[in-house]
Design an enzyme around this catalytic site. Structure first.
Site, PDB file in Angstrom:
ATOM      1  N   HIS A  82       0.837  -1.193   0.000  1.00  0.00           N
ATOM      2  CA  HIS A  82       0.000   0.000   0.000  1.00  0.00           C
ATOM      3  C   HIS A  82       0.874   1.247   0.000  1.00  0.00           C
ATOM      4  O   HIS A  82       1.831   1.338   0.770  1.00  0.00           O
ATOM      5  CB  HIS A  82      -0.898   0.023   1.247  1.00  0.00           C
ATOM      6  CG  HIS A  82      -1.780   1.234   1.311  1.00  0.00           C
ATOM      7  ND1 HIS A  82      -2.960   1.319   0.624  1.00  0.00           N
ATOM      8  CD2 HIS A  82      -1.623   2.418   1.942  1.00  0.00           C
ATOM      9  CE1 HIS A  82      -3.510   2.506   0.840  1.00  0.00           C
ATOM     10  NE2 HIS A  82      -2.718   3.196   1.635  1.00  0.00           N
ATOM     11  N   ASP A 161     -15.495   2.621   7.201  1.00  0.00           N
ATOM     12  CA  ASP A 161     -14.460   3.600   6.847  1.00  0.00           C
ATOM     13  C   ASP A 161     -14.985   4.601   5.827  1.00  0.00           C
ATOM     14  O   ASP A 161     -14.689   5.789   5.911  1.00  0.00           O
ATOM     15  CB  ASP A 161     -13.205   2.901   6.303  1.00  0.00           C
ATOM     16  CG  ASP A 161     -12.170   3.927   5.854  1.00  0.00           C
ATOM     17  OD1 ASP A 161     -11.710   4.696   6.706  1.00  0.00           O
ATOM     18  OD2 ASP A 161     -11.867   3.991   4.650  1.00  0.00           O
ATOM     19  N   ARG A 168     -15.044  12.707   8.344  1.00  0.00           N
ATOM     20  CA  ARG A 168     -13.785  13.372   8.730  1.00  0.00           C
ATOM     21  C   ARG A 168     -13.429  14.465   7.736  1.00  0.00           C
ATOM     22  O   ARG A 168     -12.911  15.522   8.101  1.00  0.00           O
ATOM     23  CB  ARG A 168     -12.643  12.342   8.799  1.00  0.00           C
ATOM     24  CG  ARG A 168     -12.754  11.409   9.998  1.00  0.00           C
ATOM     25  CD  ARG A 168     -11.816  10.212   9.832  1.00  0.00           C
ATOM     26  NE  ARG A 168     -10.454  10.604   9.561  1.00  0.00           N
ATOM     27  CZ  ARG A 168      -9.582   9.886   8.831  1.00  0.00           C
ATOM     28  NH1 ARG A 168      -9.936   8.725   8.325  1.00  0.00           N
ATOM     29  NH2 ARG A 168      -8.363  10.320   8.622  1.00  0.00           N
ATOM     30  N   SER A 183      -7.976   3.731   9.251  1.00  0.00           N
ATOM     31  CA  SER A 183      -8.664   3.775   7.956  1.00  0.00           C
ATOM     32  C   SER A 183      -7.907   2.924   6.929  1.00  0.00           C
ATOM     33  O   SER A 183      -8.486   2.063   6.247  1.00  0.00           O
ATOM     34  CB  SER A 183      -8.756   5.243   7.509  1.00  0.00           C
ATOM     35  OG  SER A 183      -9.097   5.336   6.157  1.00  0.00           O
ATOM     36  N   LYS A 187      -8.787  -1.466   5.680  1.00  0.00           N
ATOM     37  CA  LYS A 187      -8.994  -1.931   4.302  1.00  0.00           C
ATOM     38  C   LYS A 187      -7.991  -3.031   3.957  1.00  0.00           C
ATOM     39  O   LYS A 187      -8.321  -3.993   3.261  1.00  0.00           O
ATOM     40  CB  LYS A 187      -8.884  -0.742   3.340  1.00  0.00           C
ATOM     41  CG  LYS A 187     -10.122   0.161   3.435  1.00  0.00           C
ATOM     42  CD  LYS A 187     -10.003   1.439   2.650  1.00  0.00           C
ATOM     43  CE  LYS A 187      -9.194   2.465   3.357  1.00  0.00           C
ATOM     44  NZ  LYS A 187      -9.305   3.835   2.960  1.00  0.00           N
TER      45      LYS A 187
HETATM   46  N1  URA Z   1      -6.013   7.232   3.097  1.00  0.00           N
HETATM   47  C1  URA Z   1      -7.000   6.501   3.671  1.00  0.00           C
HETATM   48  O1  URA Z   1      -7.400   5.453   3.150  1.00  0.00           O
HETATM   49  N2  URA Z   1      -7.529   6.942   4.831  1.00  0.00           N
HETATM   50  C2  URA Z   1      -7.125   8.079   5.445  1.00  0.00           C
HETATM   51  O2  URA Z   1      -7.638   8.415   6.498  1.00  0.00           O
HETATM   52  C3  URA Z   1      -6.110   8.834   4.825  1.00  0.00           C
HETATM   53  C4  URA Z   1      -5.560   8.371   3.647  1.00  0.00           C
END
Ligand code: URA
Length: 441
Positions: A82, A161, A168, A183, A187
């Site tokens: 990632h 999320d 947010r 977050s 995932k």
């Molecule tokens: N990328 C994400 O997936 N979540 C965040 O909170 C910030 C960047």
């Protein structure tokens, strides 16, 4: 249990219990907890922080709020990667097939680009015919037979999320390490891999502007991974200038192909080697220097490139385009930007280059906007190069000629020239693992 008390506890600096976190995530996902209470909790977390255990609990609760991917039908240690988002970051396109060509499965879900950063899905979709919307059985089958697949997230992956991120975004609580870490990691957990390599970008073109913040985020995410039994390593990498020379979807695919063919500039090639080697270490294929040698071998013998062609074909794309770039959609307008002054390139603001590329049509402001796969920028000079008036700085590609003047202006502003040659900046700044933080730069 009342949401009111959970907010009050966090407001007063207390550590939330697993039951409180479960109550919040479950209630917010099913709509019984309203946005205004979730917003109050997000702000309390922003101000008070979370312990690593609380952050891990929040991550795990979010990760099971929707679909989870079961990769158990694929044998071996499955490794995910990632990137926290950068400009010109095409590494996934080279690293995934390199690692898979060595027998380590990489079934991967990626995202789209927004604002100044590009997204792997958009880059892949610039390959004629290729689809990233692949239903889950076929995704698993490609991962089993080819060894790698890169597809879009299923619609119901971590819905908690999606909701919390949108909240947010409008409540000034994005820039909060426990919330960012949970977050991202929720995932990754839901996507099912056994081990995860994180590329945490740091600098002008990144979420995390300083080394300290990038390390803080990396430590938090590695802590979550280790806490829940997924081996996780984070590399902190420089995003003070774009990565490589190509910025824009099909241009970046071509540069990634050049990495696999052994013809790419050394900086981007070495970056991909290092990322792939770290993924192989996570898959227990040897130590870092052994894994670097394995990866270099797959570039030299062409197996990494062959693996990308196989994956592209399995996803419906034209593998011949990877050898013959004329098969990509071509930009109708090409414009050279030449230097007006002289000096060393002392800085290239990555965010500004990303915005210039988006102006040409390569990026989007809203998730539903269309993009031009052929649009983008090839940087002719990078930090440390010397330019004189008339030298080529960059070439702009677009199918919308009217965007060129604005993009040129943005690009010129991205470059800073100076009299002194700047010290070279290392691309790899630090490596964070369960063993601690190792300084690399
Ligand atoms: N990328 C994400 O997936 N979540 C965040 O909170 C910030 C960047």
């Amino acid at each position: 249990m009342r949401m009111y008390d959970i907010i009050r506890h966090k407001r007063d600096g207390m550590v939330l219990t697993p039951q409180e976190i479960n109550h919040f995530v479950a209630g917010y996902s099913d709509g019984t907890i309203p946005d205004y209470q979730a917003a109050a909790l997000a702000m309390a977390i922003f101000l008070r922080g979370m312990t690593s255990r609380e952050t891990a609990n929040l991550t795990m609760e979010m990760s099971i709020s929707g679909d989870t991917v079961d990769l158990s039908s694929i044998s071996g240690i499955k490794v995910d990667k990632h990137s926290t988002g950068g400009v010109g970051d095409k590494t996934t396109l080279a690293v995934v097939p390199l690692v898979a060509s060595l027998g380590v499965p990489v079934p991967k879900m990626s995202g789209r680009g927004l604002g100044h950063t590009g997204g792997t899905l958009d880059k892949l979709e610039s390959i004629p015919g290729l689809s990233v919307q692949i239903e889950s059985e076929r995704f698993l089958e490609i991962a089993r037979t080819v060894g790698c697949a890169v597809v879009g997230q299923t619609a119901n992956l971590v819905p908690a999320d999606k909701k919390l991120y949108a909240l947010r975004d409008v409540t000034a609580t994005i820039d909060c390490i426990p919330l960012i870490a949970s977050s991202i990691m929720s995932k990754k957990m839901a996507a099912g891999a056994d081990a995860i390599l994180l590329d945490v970008k740091c600098g002008s073109g990144a979420f995390m502007k300083t080394r300290e913040r990038a390390i803080e985020l990396a430590v938090s995410m590695v802590g979550i991974g280790e806490h829940v039994g997924r081996r996780t390593v984070a590399l902190i990498t420089d995003m003070d200038q774009p990565l490589g020379r190509a910025v824009g979807n099909s241009l970046e695919v071509m540069e990634a192909c050049d990495v696999l063919k052994g013809t790419a500039p050394e900086d981007i090639a070495e970056t991909c080697v290092e990322l792939a080697a770290n993924m192989l270490v996570l898959a227990e294929r040897g130590d870092l220097s052994e894994c670097r040698a394995l990866v270099r071998g797959q570039i030299a013998n062409g197996r990494g490139f062959a693996k990308l062609c196989e994956m592209v074909e399995a996803q419906g794309g034209d593998p011949l385009a990877l050898a013959d770039y004329a098969r990509f959609k071509q930009a109708s307008a090409v414009h050279e930007v030449r230097a007006k002054g002289s000096g060393y390139v002392v800085g290239i603001d990555a965010e500004a280059v990303g915005m210039a590329s988006a102006t040409l049509g390569a990026g989007r402001e809203k998730i539903e906007d269309d993009i031009d796969p052929s649009a983008g920028i090839m940087l002719a000079v990078k930090k440390g190069d010397f330019v004189e008036p008339g030298d080529l700085i960059a070439t702009l590609y677009t199918s919308s000629e009217k965007t060129i003047p604005d993009a040129e202006e943005q690009l010129r502003e991205a470059y800073t020239l100076g009299a002194e040659k700047p010290d070279p900046t290392p691309h790899f700044i630090a490596r964070v693992s369960a063993d601690g933080v190792e300084d690399l730069g």
